[in-house]
Design a protein around this motif. Structure first.
Motif, PDB file in Angstrom:
ATOM      1  N   THR A 173       0.848  -1.195   0.000  1.00  0.00           N
ATOM      2  CA  THR A 173       0.000   0.000   0.000  1.00  0.00           C
ATOM      3  C   THR A 173       0.882   1.243   0.000  1.00  0.00           C
ATOM      4  O   THR A 173       1.953   1.258   0.619  1.00  0.00           O
ATOM      5  N   TYR A 174       0.444   2.288  -0.678  1.00  0.00           N
ATOM      6  CA  TYR A 174       1.210   3.531  -0.741  1.00  0.00           C
ATOM      7  C   TYR A 174       0.545   4.582   0.132  1.00  0.00           C
ATOM      8  O   TYR A 174      -0.667   4.791   0.083  1.00  0.00           O
ATOM      9  N   SER A 175       1.364   5.244   0.972  1.00  0.00           N
ATOM     10  CA  SER A 175       0.842   6.247   1.902  1.00  0.00           C
ATOM     11  C   SER A 175       1.841   7.387   2.050  1.00  0.00           C
ATOM     12  O   SER A 175       3.056   7.186   1.929  1.00  0.00           O
ATOM     13  N   VAL A 186       5.717   6.491   1.413  1.00  0.00           N
ATOM     14  CA  VAL A 186       6.293   5.147   1.432  1.00  0.00           C
ATOM     15  C   VAL A 186       5.317   4.089   0.951  1.00  0.00           C
ATOM     16  O   VAL A 186       4.102   4.191   1.159  1.00  0.00           O
ATOM     17  N   VAL A 187       5.869   3.061   0.302  1.00  0.00           N
ATOM     18  CA  VAL A 187       5.121   1.849   0.000  1.00  0.00           C
ATOM     19  C   VAL A 187       5.318   0.896   1.173  1.00  0.00           C
ATOM     20  O   VAL A 187       6.438   0.459   1.451  1.00  0.00           O
ATOM     21  N   GLN A 188       4.245   0.601   1.885  1.00  0.00           N
ATOM     22  CA  GLN A 188       4.280  -0.339   3.002  1.00  0.00           C
ATOM     23  C   GLN A 188       3.977  -1.739   2.447  1.00  0.00           C
ATOM     24  O   GLN A 188       3.122  -1.889   1.572  1.00  0.00           O
ATOM     25  N   ARG A 239       9.451   5.095  -5.973  1.00  0.00           N
ATOM     26  CA  ARG A 239       9.001   5.295  -4.597  1.00  0.00           C
ATOM     27  C   ARG A 239       9.972   4.704  -3.579  1.00  0.00           C
ATOM     28  O   ARG A 239      10.827   3.904  -3.918  1.00  0.00           O
ATOM     29  N   PHE A 240       9.798   5.131  -2.344  1.00  0.00           N
ATOM     30  CA  PHE A 240      10.500   4.539  -1.217  1.00  0.00           C
ATOM     31  C   PHE A 240       9.688   3.341  -0.725  1.00  0.00           C
ATOM     32  O   PHE A 240       8.485   3.453  -0.499  1.00  0.00           O
ATOM     33  N   VAL A 241      10.334   2.194  -0.561  1.00  0.00           N
ATOM     34  CA  VAL A 241       9.642   0.952  -0.212  1.00  0.00           C
ATOM     35  C   VAL A 241      10.120   0.432   1.144  1.00  0.00           C
ATOM     36  O   VAL A 241      11.329   0.347   1.397  1.00  0.00           O
TER      37      VAL A 241
END
Length: 226
Positions: free
Chosen positions: A23-25, A34-36, A114-116
Motif C-alpha cells: 500500500t502507498y501512503s 512510502v510503500v508499506q 518510490r520509497f519501499v
C-alpha cells in the motif's frame, strides 16, 4: 497505483498460505511517503496468528513474537515485544484484503520511483526473492530487516538481538539493525544511531536517510527501545 496484492502463495518458512499486500501512503511522519508491505497469513486474523503461533509462517523464529497462549483474556502472544501494533494497520489491511479491497498488481509498477519498506510487518525471507526483486527493480530506495540468518544481505539489514550477535554479522560482512536500551550501548565504532529517532533529533525521514538497505557502505544502525 495505491495498493496491490504482490504475492499470494506458500510461505518459504513453513509452506503455509501467506499474502503480501503493498500500500502507498504519505501519512507516516517518520518514514515519509512510502510503500508499506504487509506479509500476512492469508487465512488467519493477525492477532489470532500471533496468539496461536501461526505467525511463524511470516515471522519465522523471531524472538520478538512472544509465547503461544490459550488465555482468553489475551488478544495476542504472551510477552510479544515486536514494535508493530497488530490491532492497527496490520489488522485493518488483513480485513480489507478479506473484503476484496485489494487486487493483484504488478510489483515493479507499485514500487516505481518510490520509497519501499520491505516487510512493514512480517519477515521478507518468508516470500520468494523474485517478488522483492520486482518490487525494488525501479524504486527510489528501500528499507528491509530480517531475523532469518542470513537472508539477502544485499537487500536486508540483519536484525541483531545482542552486541555479540551483531559482531558475528559484522565479521561476516553483514550490516545490522539493533535495538538498544540506551545510547551507552551503541558500539560507536561500528554503529550509528538511527537519524530518524528521537535520540538523534529526528534529523531526517527514512526517505532521505537511505541507510537501512542491506550491504550499502555505511555503519550498522542502532535505535533506542521505546
Amino acid at each position: 497505483m495505491k495498493s496491490a496484492i504482490i504475492y499470494n502463495g506458500q510461505s518459504l518458512l513453513d509452506g503455509k498460505p501467506i499474502v503480501v499486500i503493498a500500500t502507498y501512503s504519505n501519512r507516516n511522519t517518520k518514514t515519509g511517503k512510502v510503500v508499506q508491505t504487509y506479509i500476512l497469513r492469508e487465512d488467519i486474523n493477525p492477532l489470532e496468528a500471533s496468539k496461536t503461533g501461526e505467525d511463524y509462517s511470516i515471522c519465522g523464529d523471531c524472538p520478538m513474537r512472544g509465547e503461544v497462549t490459550t488465555d482468553p483474556e489475551r488478544k495476542q502472544a504472551k510477552g510479544r515485544k515486536c514494535y508493530v501494533n497488530l490491532g492497527q494497520g496490520v489488522l485493518i489491511v488483513w480485513k480489507a484484503y478479506k473484503r476484496g479491497v485489494y487486487q493483484v498488481g504488478d510489483a515493479a509498477t507499485m514500487g516505481r520511483g518510490r520509497f519501499v519498506r520491505v516487510g512493514t510487518y512480517g519477515d521478507p525471507a518468508a516470500v520468494p526473492s523474485h517478488v522483492w526483486d520486482n518490487l525494488l527493480s525501479e524504486c527510489e530506495t528501500w528499507t528491509a530487516y530480517t531475523h532469518q540468518k542470513p537472508w539477502r544481505p544485499d537487500i536486508a539489514m540483519q536484525s541483531a538481538d545482542s552486541h555479540t550477535e551483531a559482531v558475528m554479522h559484522w565479521k561476516a560482512g553483514r550490516r545490522t539493525f539493533r535495538v538498544v536500551a540506551d545510547l551507552g550501548q551503541v558500539d560507536k565504532a561500528n554503529e550509528a544511531v538511527c537519524p530518524a529517532s528521537k535520540e538523534a533529533g529526528r534529523r531526517v525521514q527514512c526517505t532521505a536517510c537511505k541507510l537501512c538497505k542491506g550491504s550499502s557502505l555505511a555503519k550498522s544502525i542502532a535505535i533506542v527501545e521505546h
